[in-house]
Motif scaffolding. Structure first.
Motif, short mmCIF file in Angstrom:
data_model
loop_
_atom_site.label_atom_id
_atom_site.label_comp_id
_atom_site.label_asym_id
_atom_site.label_seq_id
_atom_site.Cartn_x
_atom_site.Cartn_y
_atom_site.Cartn_z
N PHE A 1 0.85 -1.15 0.31
CA PHE A 1 0.42 -0.19 0.32
C PHE A 1 1.15 1.21 -0.01
CE2 PHE A 1 -3.21 3.27 1.63
CZ PHE A 1 -3.61 3.19 1.38
N GLY A 2 0.81 1.42 -0.78
CA GLY A 2 1.06 2.79 -1.27
C GLY A 2 1.22 4.26 -0.74
N VAL A 3 1.45 5.20 -0.22
CA VAL A 3 0.71 6.32 0.87
C VAL A 3 1.05 7.98 0.29
CG1 VAL A 3 0.09 7.56 3.17
CG2 VAL A 3 -0.17 4.78 2.53
N ILE A 4 0.97 9.01 0.09
CA ILE A 4 1.35 9.78 -0.39
C ILE A 4 0.58 10.96 0.89
CG2 ILE A 4 1.35 12.66 -1.82
CD1 ILE A 4 2.95 9.81 -2.77
N LEU A 5 1.69 11.61 1.75
CA LEU A 5 1.66 12.11 2.48
C LEU A 5 2.16 13.71 1.82
CD1 LEU A 5 2.48 10.86 5.77
CD2 LEU A 5 0.21 10.89 4.70
N GLY A 6 1.16 14.75 1.77
CA GLY A 6 1.98 15.43 0.49
C GLY A 6 1.44 16.62 0.87
N THR A 7 0.63 17.80 0.03
CA THR A 7 -0.23 19.06 -0.28
C THR A 7 -1.50 18.10 0.15
OG1 THR A 7 1.06 20.08 -1.82
CG2 THR A 7 -1.77 20.43 -2.05
N GLY A 8 -1.83 16.67 -0.32
CA GLY A 8 -3.47 16.09 -0.52
C GLY A 8 -2.17 14.42 0.00
N VAL A 9 -3.60 13.73 0.40
CA VAL A 9 -3.94 12.80 0.78
C VAL A 9 -3.69 11.20 -0.18
CG1 VAL A 9 -3.99 11.22 2.70
CG2 VAL A 9 -2.79 13.06 3.26
N GLY A 10 -3.05 10.46 -0.50
CA GLY A 10 -3.58 9.62 -2.08
C GLY A 10 -3.34 8.63 -1.54
N GLY A 11 -3.13 7.16 -2.16
CA GLY A 11 -2.84 5.75 -1.29
C GLY A 11 -3.12 5.01 -2.85
N GLY A 12 -2.44 4.30 -2.96
CA GLY A 12 -2.28 3.06 -4.09
C GLY A 12 -2.32 1.79 -4.09
N LEU A 13 -2.31 0.30 -3.91
CA LEU A 13 -2.54 -0.76 -3.34
C LEU A 13 -2.14 -1.77 -5.26
CD1 LEU A 13 -2.94 -2.65 -1.51
CD2 LEU A 13 -5.03 -2.96 -2.34
N VAL A 14 -1.11 -2.13 -4.70
CA VAL A 14 -0.32 -2.92 -5.06
C VAL A 14 0.10 -4.52 -5.18
CG1 VAL A 14 1.79 -3.44 -6.73
CG2 VAL A 14 0.82 -1.09 -6.40
N VAL A 15 -1.10 -5.40 -6.37
CA VAL A 15 -0.93 -7.02 -5.12
C VAL A 15 0.43 -7.32 -6.61
CG1 VAL A 15 -2.49 -8.38 -4.78
CG2 VAL A 15 -3.06 -6.74 -4.30
N ASN A 16 0.95 -8.41 -5.80
CA ASN A 16 1.73 -8.43 -6.89
C ASN A 16 2.09 -8.07 -8.10
OD1 ASN A 16 1.62 -11.51 -5.53
ND2 ASN A 16 -0.48 -11.89 -6.17
N ARG A 17 2.60 -7.14 -7.59
CA ARG A 17 3.31 -5.84 -8.79
C ARG A 17 2.34 -5.75 -10.06
NH1 ARG A 17 9.25 -8.76 -10.10
NH2 ARG A 17 8.14 -10.45 -9.78
N GLN A 18 1.21 -5.69 -9.42
CA GLN A 18 0.18 -5.42 -10.69
C GLN A 18 -0.88 -4.10 -9.55
OE1 GLN A 18 0.17 -6.37 -13.92
NE2 GLN A 18 2.31 -7.54 -13.13
N LEU A 19 -1.18 -3.35 -10.13
CA LEU A 19 -1.70 -2.00 -9.17
C LEU A 19 -3.14 -3.01 -9.39
CD1 LEU A 19 -1.38 1.45 -11.64
CD2 LEU A 19 -1.20 0.44 -8.68
N LEU A 20 -4.51 -2.44 -8.14
CA LEU A 20 -5.81 -2.57 -8.42
C LEU A 20 -6.06 -2.34 -8.43
CD1 LEU A 20 -7.30 -5.41 -7.01
CD2 LEU A 20 -7.54 -3.84 -5.07
N SER A 21 -7.11 -1.94 -9.32
CA SER A 21 -8.29 -1.30 -9.71
C SER A 21 -9.95 -1.93 -9.98
CB SER A 21 -7.54 -1.17 -11.75
OG SER A 21 -8.84 -0.15 -11.70
N GLY A 22 -10.63 -0.89 -9.71
CA GLY A 22 -11.85 -1.48 -10.05
C GLY A 22 -13.04 -0.27 -10.64
N PRO A 23 -13.97 -1.03 -10.10
CA PRO A 23 -15.36 0.10 -11.21
C PRO A 23 -15.24 1.38 -11.40
CG PRO A 23 -16.32 -1.74 -9.09
CD PRO A 23 -14.82 -1.38 -9.15
#
Length: 300
Positions: A129-151
């Protein structure tokens, strides 16, 4: 000879950056100012950067682009972008037409997470789980080196959940730009944290003041660490990642890693917390590197 050329582009509000990776090794990097409010010029400039890069390297590559927003899965146009000229535009289609090849787009926080999962601090971990703590707060989830995406194309947007285990010491409610009250972003982003302390200092100055021994700044930092622990605990309870990688300006404070990790067991629903909390390995380069890694089919 270049055998696996991947081109990544970080489309930011102030600069457009391109990187070329060959088998994960950086072979070229360039940046130019972003045309302000000019979508056609932005598309042309990205295409020109790709063309120039490939001419210099004598090879063609795949193209991935990290953007400050999201490509809608419903209509393919950009939404949720803080660069207003991108909203409603078919950026992927326009770039594909200009470059005459497929192009992959992803949110810049997703690109950060992917970079750190592929060959950064989280390399080798089954889930990151990658977290951005900057001007905003964002994140991304990677499973087995592939981005998790949803609908809805919003996986990882933990910053727009409410701060968990809210208590009076957290201060009065504040409205987030998204229209909800007390989103995590209003506590943990640099501007959000600074506004809530009432000390008249920005986030960088607050960290420096805490390090210099200011009691008020130290108390504010202790509060920030506890709020961050609560926010991350809710992520761990939900997806149980092996690694959480922190990026963004606030992630550069070494004290976060010694103070937040011991707080996690208070809030995580487990007798022991095995999730590793790490600082990004590639720092500010993670976004553009992750854009290149959007074409990581060879890692499947």
């Amino acid at each position: 000879m270049l055998t696996s050329l991947k081109l990544g582009i970080d489309l930011g509000g102030s600069k457009i950056e391109i990187i070329a990776l060959d088998n994960g090794r950086q072979v070229l990097r360039r940046r130019v100012p972003t045309p302000q409010g000019d979508y056609p010029h932005t598309v042309s400039l990205i295409a020109e950067l790709v063309d120039a890069c490939e001419r210099e390297l004598g090879s063609c590559g795949s193209v991935g682009v990290g953007i400050p927003g999201t490509r809608s899965p419903d209509h393919g146009r950009i939404k949720n972008a803080n660069s207003q000229c991108l909203i409603g535009q078919d950026l992927q289609g326009d770039l594909e037409q200009r470059l005459q090849r497929p192009v992959r787009l992803a949110n810049d926080a997703d690109c950060f997470a992917l970079s750190e999962a592929c060959d950064g601090a989280g390399a080798g971990a089954a889930s990151v789980f990658g977290v951005i703590l900057g001007t905003g707060v964002g994140g991304g989830l990677v499973v087995n080196r592939q981005l998790l995406s949803g609908p809805n194309a919003i996986a990882g947007e933990w910053g727009h959940n409410p701060l968990p285990w809210r208590r009076s010491e957290d201060g009065p409610a504040r409205r987030c730009y998204c229209g909800q009250d007390d989103c995590i972003e209003t506590f943990l982003s640099g501007p959000g944290w600074a506004a809530r302390t009432g000390l008249g200092l920005d986030a960088s100055a607050l960290v420096s003041a805490a390090q210099a021994g200011s009691p008020a700044a130290q108390l504010a930092f202790i509060c920030y660490c506890d709020q961050l622990a609560r926010g991350l605990a809710s992520v761990i309870n939900l997806i149980d990642p092996y690694v959480i990688v922190l990026g963004g300006g606030l992630s550069n404070s070494a004290a976060l890693y010694t103070q937040v990790a011991p707080l996690l067991p208070r809030y995580v629903f487990s007798d022991k917390v095995n999730t590793r909390l790490l600082q990004a390995q590639h720092g500010d380069s993670s976004g553009v590197r992750g854009a290149a890694w959007l074409w990581n089919d060879d890692l499947r």
